[in-house]
Design a protein around this motif. Structure first.
Motif, PDB file in Angstrom:
ATOM      1  N   LEU A 178      -6.404  -1.929  -1.101  1.00 36.11           N
ATOM      2  CA  LEU A 178      -5.160  -2.142  -1.854  1.00 36.11           C
ATOM      3  C   LEU A 178      -4.526  -3.468  -1.479  1.00 36.11           C
ATOM      4  O   LEU A 178      -4.039  -4.209  -2.339  1.00 36.11           O
TER       5      LEU A 178
ATOM      6  N   PHE B  16      -2.303   5.532  -4.809  1.00 33.48           N
ATOM      7  CA  PHE B  16      -3.137   4.324  -4.878  1.00 33.48           C
ATOM      8  C   PHE B  16      -3.269   3.882  -6.341  1.00 33.48           C
ATOM      9  O   PHE B  16      -3.164   2.700  -6.670  1.00 33.48           O
TER      10      PHE B  16
ATOM     11  N   MET C   1      -7.832   7.031 -10.610  1.00 35.05           N
ATOM     12  CA  MET C   1      -7.301   7.508  -9.329  1.00 35.05           C
ATOM     13  C   MET C   1      -6.134   8.478  -9.553  1.00 35.05           C
ATOM     14  O   MET C   1      -6.004   9.482  -8.859  1.00 35.05           O
TER      15      MET C   1
ATOM     16  N   ILE D  61       2.774   2.919   3.120  1.00 35.27           N
ATOM     17  CA  ILE D  61       1.599   3.774   2.938  1.00 35.27           C
ATOM     18  C   ILE D  61       1.059   4.215   4.292  1.00 35.27           C
ATOM     19  O   ILE D  61       0.616   5.354   4.464  1.00 35.27           O
TER      20      ILE D  61
ATOM     21  N   VAL E 199     -11.578   0.597  -2.979  1.00 33.56           N
ATOM     22  CA  VAL E 199     -10.586   1.679  -3.072  1.00 33.56           C
ATOM     23  C   VAL E 199     -11.195   2.889  -3.776  1.00 33.56           C
ATOM     24  O   VAL E 199     -10.975   4.036  -3.383  1.00 33.56           O
TER      25      VAL E 199
ATOM     26  N   ILE F 230      -0.168   2.141  -7.576  1.00 31.60           N
ATOM     27  CA  ILE F 230      -0.066   0.756  -7.115  1.00 31.60           C
ATOM     28  C   ILE F 230      -0.962  -0.144  -7.960  1.00 31.60           C
ATOM     29  O   ILE F 230      -0.559  -1.239  -8.383  1.00 31.60           O
TER      30      ILE F 230
ATOM     31  N   ARG G 197      -9.320   6.389   4.528  1.00 33.92           N
ATOM     32  CA  ARG G 197      -8.013   5.971   4.053  1.00 33.92           C
ATOM     33  C   ARG G 197      -7.698   4.552   4.486  1.00 33.92           C
ATOM     34  O   ARG G 197      -7.115   3.775   3.740  1.00 33.92           O
TER      35      ARG G 197
ATOM     36  N   ALA H 184      -9.297   2.180   2.296  1.00 30.83           N
ATOM     37  CA  ALA H 184      -8.626   2.160   0.992  1.00 30.83           C
ATOM     38  C   ALA H 184      -7.365   1.320   1.057  1.00 30.83           C
ATOM     39  O   ALA H 184      -7.081   0.538   0.136  1.00 30.83           O
ATOM     40  N   ILE H 185      -6.613   1.458   2.161  1.00 31.49           N
ATOM     41  CA  ILE H 185      -5.388   0.660   2.289  1.00 31.49           C
ATOM     42  C   ILE H 185      -5.738  -0.817   2.344  1.00 31.49           C
ATOM     43  O   ILE H 185      -5.081  -1.658   1.714  1.00 31.49           O
TER      44      ILE H 185
ATOM     45  N   ALA I 270      -4.441   9.678  -3.630  1.00 28.21           N
ATOM     46  CA  ALA I 270      -5.162   8.895  -4.624  1.00 28.21           C
ATOM     47  C   ALA I 270      -4.236   8.524  -5.765  1.00 28.21           C
ATOM     48  O   ALA I 270      -4.298   7.415  -6.314  1.00 28.21           O
TER      49      ALA I 270
END
Lengths: 736, 143, 131
Positions: free
Chosen positions: A600, C39, C28, A634, A587, C42, A593, A596-597, C36
């Protein structure tokens, strides 16, 4: 006829209080207590003795009159209901203030009068001047309210009780306390700001922006008397010391003389009444400072005298304004033929104000002169009283004679007549009370003044209320007063012009208030410039620095504890931790993106596995479903929002973040190093099935043992949903 | 997003997930589960419908305005609380008039848990639909 | 493997992991991009949940259920209290995230940017400040 309904409320209260005069005059007191915050010893305690009863009667009685008057005065104004409601709220607050026996209850009602009077003074809220005056009154009186609160808390801690009656019983202890000076000044500041004593007197004339019924109510009999009431109330607890005597006497005397001189320079009759009110408050403060039985008797009688004539005059000036369209006496004249009732009511009230026999005002003035006998510095007090009283005669003459006598001048309104009964009945009753007080002085003393004095000093009245005491120094001083006053009355126009010429602006301490306010604004702007850079990242950095600092502080000052650091985990545990760490790195570093998801998801999924692994099935399931929804949400956002792109490395943020993370780890280790308190858990395990009929302990905690928390949490979720939709839909509407 | 497989699977899966969510709600008292988890599962089901057939279809499938559902949920929580309050004098006190008659304790606590279930389900779905619709608006502006 | 003081090694590792998650989340959030920021939010939520969980101690034990026919859990079960706390915390954190997401949407819709330092509607550059 709804507007005649609100006055009935204070009238009913008046009728409730009236018969209680008899037992109170016999020396009985009433006590009414409801428990409020028992843990802190704070009660809704009320106390009815001579002082509070007399004030309660004034508040409810004059309240009835003023609210009725407002009903006629603003008969065609759509704002009337709100005015009457705020007036009722104010009356209630004021009533609570004077009957409160608990310091906190007292303070709450004190502040309630400040707030409701702010609404009342600023009632004409479309006028900037009115708003500024209201704000000024609010700032000055609430600043005093704050010092009062501190003073009350100190008093409570020294006397070890929250009851005002209890504090009064421990006067010797309070006066001997090292905190006495602090208590005295804090309480005195509260009283001086509320009762418009120098140097805080400026807000009261400013507050004349209020509608007439409001001024008559707040600024004659009630709110401004709250400070005086408090000084009287605390006389047994704090009075009698040198600092008390000198401060109150000097401040009161100075306020009295200064205000009576300033009253002369006013053209507006209402402003003149405002300054004479300040004068009366100064006289009361001075007398309470003296504290002798004579002086207190004079003060208590004068409270009644002043309430009767001043409310009548304020209301009468309002009638002149209504009838003639102006309150400036230089433009008025010859109204007597057209407004006979107004003229008579004002004349009688003014006679009382000037202190002519056989009015109640005469007795009040005689008592003030009489109290010189055992005064601390009779020449000073006598001189000040003489000047102020003589100028009162002048003002009374101006308000009673100038608008009504002489030839009729050009008034802005063609039609001039007495207003309806709703307006004149109040001033008529109040003026009549001034006459009654003079004729039935003995009854007034027995039923009202004597119980008031005994509540303040604990002893008998220092002098009897009567019209004729024989020829004595007080009578001679009265005659001198009349002579000077009448002489000056004929010179009022040149005096006024000379005063205005000497200083075109009313001199005073208001400049100090303005300067202080401006300095405060400048300081606020200066420190805003430093603290508020306007950069959101800067704010976040500040937040995390502070948060990290707090946690480090807790770790540093807390019990030192560190568990042994060993790391031989099972392979599976290493795998889970590894997945989470890898996901974090993903991340942090990826410019994509989608990656990154996915990262997560790895973090959330790994967290869920940890929950499952250590026996938290419910939590694991929740985490799993939430993770699914987070990814869905998201994704929706990512599709619409622009690419974040590559985020440049920021050194300061990185340092802050690392220190923050280390703080959390350190705090966690400290927690793990201290033994676990399992009492709650043991309770839940033991009672889950037995008392709540559930085998899933987690769920039983959620929906039964801690259901109130859960209800709050569910509400938060629903509210966050509504707020989110509001934010989203607002954009949609704009587009449509 | 209009994949035939996803659409078909959704038709089949959604009732199943919804049934599962009710089951999870009911077993929550004695086995892992409960209102929070059940409610989230309902939202997952509608997220599936939304992804497969679009917001409109998801809204139709729900048949009721999701925020209204959330409101009913809060109402159930309150009602569960007042039930105990009226019968026993303590707000949120557990009452089980039909204890073990239906194999699980039916009463105020279950009503409360049902409220949690509805509130979570309604709120999360409402935000989901709202986000998707607002997304269309943003996209529409950019076009 | 239990250590003296009732602490297991996994708890120590989790303490470090929580610190790492919180640090990454904070970084972030401070990066200046709204996405960001989300993120980071979270990650910090996850960190908080793990922190509460580990503070309630980890056991390989059974989930906190009362078995059929018993009145209390006979064997040692996992600590139920932190679980109840985390369960609602997860859902609340999710509500917070949804709200933040809605705000991000709206902000982008209004201002046309996701750079946080360019958002100065409330505090324009000429109003104090040194940048």
């Amino acid at each position: 006829m709804w507007r005649y309904l609100p006055p009935l409320l204070p009238f009913a209260a008046f009728l409730w209080f009236l018969p209680r005069v008899l037992p109170v005059a016999r020396g009985e007191t009433g006590e009414y207590v409801w428990s409020w915050v028992p843990g802190l010893g704070i009660d809704l305690a009320f106390w009815l003795d001579g002082l509070s009863l007399a004030f309660a009667l004034l508040i409810t009685g004059i309240g009835t009159i003023c609210i009725l008057y407002a009903g006629t005065y603003f008969a065609k104004d759509p704002r009337l209901p709100s005015l009457q409601i705020i007036l009722l709220l104010f009356a209630f607050s004021m009533l609570g203030l004077v009957v409160a026996d608990d310091a906190i209850t007292f303070f709450v009602f004190w502040e309630a009068t400040t707030i409701t009077s702010y609404l009342l003074v600023g009632f004409d809220h479309e006028s900037a001047k009115s708003r500024a005056s209201a704000l000024q009154a609010l700032l000055v009186t609430s600043a005093g309210g704050l010092t009062l609160l501190i003073g009350l808390l100190l008093m409570g801690s020294v006397a070890d009780t929250w009851r005002l009656s209890g504090m009064n019983a421990q006067g010797d202890l309070l006066r001997a306390s090292p905190l006495y000076l602090w208590i005295f000044w804090l309480i005195a500041l509260g009283a001086f700001t509320k009762s418009a004593q120098w140097p805080f007197q400026f807000w009261l004339p400013g507050a004349m922006a209020a509608p007439t019924p409001v001024s008559a109510y707040l600024h004659s009999a009630t709110m401004v008397k709250a400070g005086v009431y408090m000084l009287a109330r605390f006389t047994p607890a704090l009075g009698g010391t040198d600092v008390w005597i000198w401060t109150l006497t000097l401040v009161g005397a100075f306020t009295m003389v200064q205000a009576s001189i300033w009253a002369l320079r006013q053209i507006d009759l209402k402003m003149m009444m405002a300054y004479t009110t300040v004068m009366a408050l100064g006289a009361l403060t001075m007398l309470l400072g003296q504290g002798s039985a004579m002086a207190v008797t004079a003060a208590m009688a004068f409270i009644l005298v002043h309430a009767f004539y001043k409310a009548a005059l304020f209301l009468g000036v309002g009638m002149i304004d209504k009838g003639a369209g102006t309150r400036e006496y230089t433009q008025l004249g010859g109204l007597g033929r057209y407004m006979p009732i107004t003229a008579i009511a004002i004349a009688i009230a003014a006679l009382s104000m000037a202190g002519f026999p056989p009015m109640f005002g005469f007795i009040g003035k005689e008592l003030i002169y009489g109290s010189l006998e055992d005064a601390t510095w009779p020449w000073l007090i006598g001189g000040a009283a003489l000047v102020a009283n003589a100028l009162m005669v002048v003002c009374a003459g101006v308000v009673a004679i100038r608008p009504f006598a002489g030839r009729r001048r050009i008034a802005p309104r063609a039609y001039t007549a007495d207003p309806g009964w709703g307006l004149w009945i109040g001033p008529a009753i109040l003026a009549g009370m001034g006459v009654l007080g003079g004729i039935l002085a003995g009854r007034f003393e027995h039923f009202l003044v004597a119980p008031m004095v005994s509540a303040v000093t604990g002893s008998e009245t220092g002098a009897h209320l009567a019209l004729w005491h024989g020829i004595n120094p007080a009578l001679i001083l009265s005659l001198v007063t009349f002579a000077i006053g009448i002489a000056l009355y004929f010179l009022i126009d040149p005096i006024r012009k000379a005063l205005i010429k000497a200083d075109p602006k009313t001199p005073g301490t208001e400049d100090g208030y303005d300067w202080l306010l401006q300095a405060l604004k400048d300081f606020a702007a200066w420190q805003t410039g430093i603290v508020q850079s306007g950069l959101m990242t800067r704010y976040l950095q500040t937040t995390f620095v502070l948060l990290g600092g707090l946690i480090w502080g807790a770790v540093y000052f807390g019990t030192p504890a560190l568990p042994p650091l060993r790391f031989d985990l099972d392979l599976f545990e290493w795998a889970v931790v590894g997945i989470i760490v890898g996901s974090i790195v993903l991340v942090l570093l990826t410019p994509s993106r989608l990656t990154a998801i996915a990262g997560l998801g790895g973090v959330g999924g790994g967290t869920g596995v940890i929950f499952f692994l250590y026996g938290a099935i419910d939590v694991g399931m929740t985490q799993l479903f939430v993770e699914i929804l987070v990814v869905v949400f998201i994704t929706i956002a990512m599709v619409r929002l622009p690419r974040a792109g590559y985020i440049p490395f920021h050194r300061i943020s990185a340092v802050i973040a690392v220190l923050f993370g280390l703080a959390i780890t350190a705090a966690m280790l400290a927690v793990l190093g201290t033994p676990l308190d399992r009492r709650l858990t043991d309770f839940f395990e033991a009672t889950s099935l037995a008392e709540a009929h559930g085998r899933n302990i987690v769920n039983v905690i959620l929906v039964d043992f801690r259901a109130l928390d859960t209800m709050g949490e569910v509400s938060v979720i629903v509210i966050s949903g509504i707020a989110a939709l509001a934010a989203l839909w607002a954009g949609k509407e704009r587009k449509a | 997003m209009n994949s035939l497989i996803l659409t078909t699977a959704t038709r089949f899966l959604t009732p199943l997930i919804l049934a599962l969510s009710v089951f999870i709600l009911l077993r929550g008292h004695n086995e892992p589960g409960g209102g929070f988890i059940g409610g989230l599962l309902v939202a997952v089901a509608f997220a599936l419908v939304e992804k497969a057939e679009g917001v409109e279809a998801a809204r139709r499938a729900m048949r009721i305005e999701p925020l209204v559902l959330a409101g009913i949920g809060l109402g159930c929580c309150l009602a569960g609380g007042y039930w105990g309050g009226i019968v026993h004098g303590d707000f949120l006190r557990g009452i089980w008039p039909w204890y073990e008659e239906y194999g699980l304790p039916v009463g105020s606590i279950l009503l409360f848990d049902l409220g949690v279930y509805l509130a979570v389900a309604g709120t999360v779905s409402a935000i989901l639909f709202g986000l998707e619709e607002a997304g269309h608006a943003v996209a529409g502006r950019d076009d | 493997m239990p250590l003296p003081g009732g602490t297991t090694e996994m708890e120590i590792v989790l303490a470090i992991l929580v610190g790492l998650l919180a640090a990454s989340g904070a970084y972030m959030m401070m990066a200046g991009r709204l996405i960001a920021y989300l993120f980071g939010l979270i990650m910090i939520s996850n960190a908080a949940n793990i922190a509460i969980f580990a503070a309630g101690r980890l056991t390989y034990a059974e989930p906190p259920l009362v078995p059929d026919g018993e009145y209390t859990p006979m064997t040692e079960v996992a600590n139920a209290l932190p679980q109840a706390l985390i369960l609602t915390a997860i859902v609340i954190g999710f509500g917070l995230l949804s709200f933040a997401l809605a705000l991000v949407f709206r902000t982008y819709f209004e201002l046309g940017t996701t750079r946080m330092d360019d958002m100065r509607e409330a505090e324009p550059r000429n109003m104090g400040g040194n940048s």
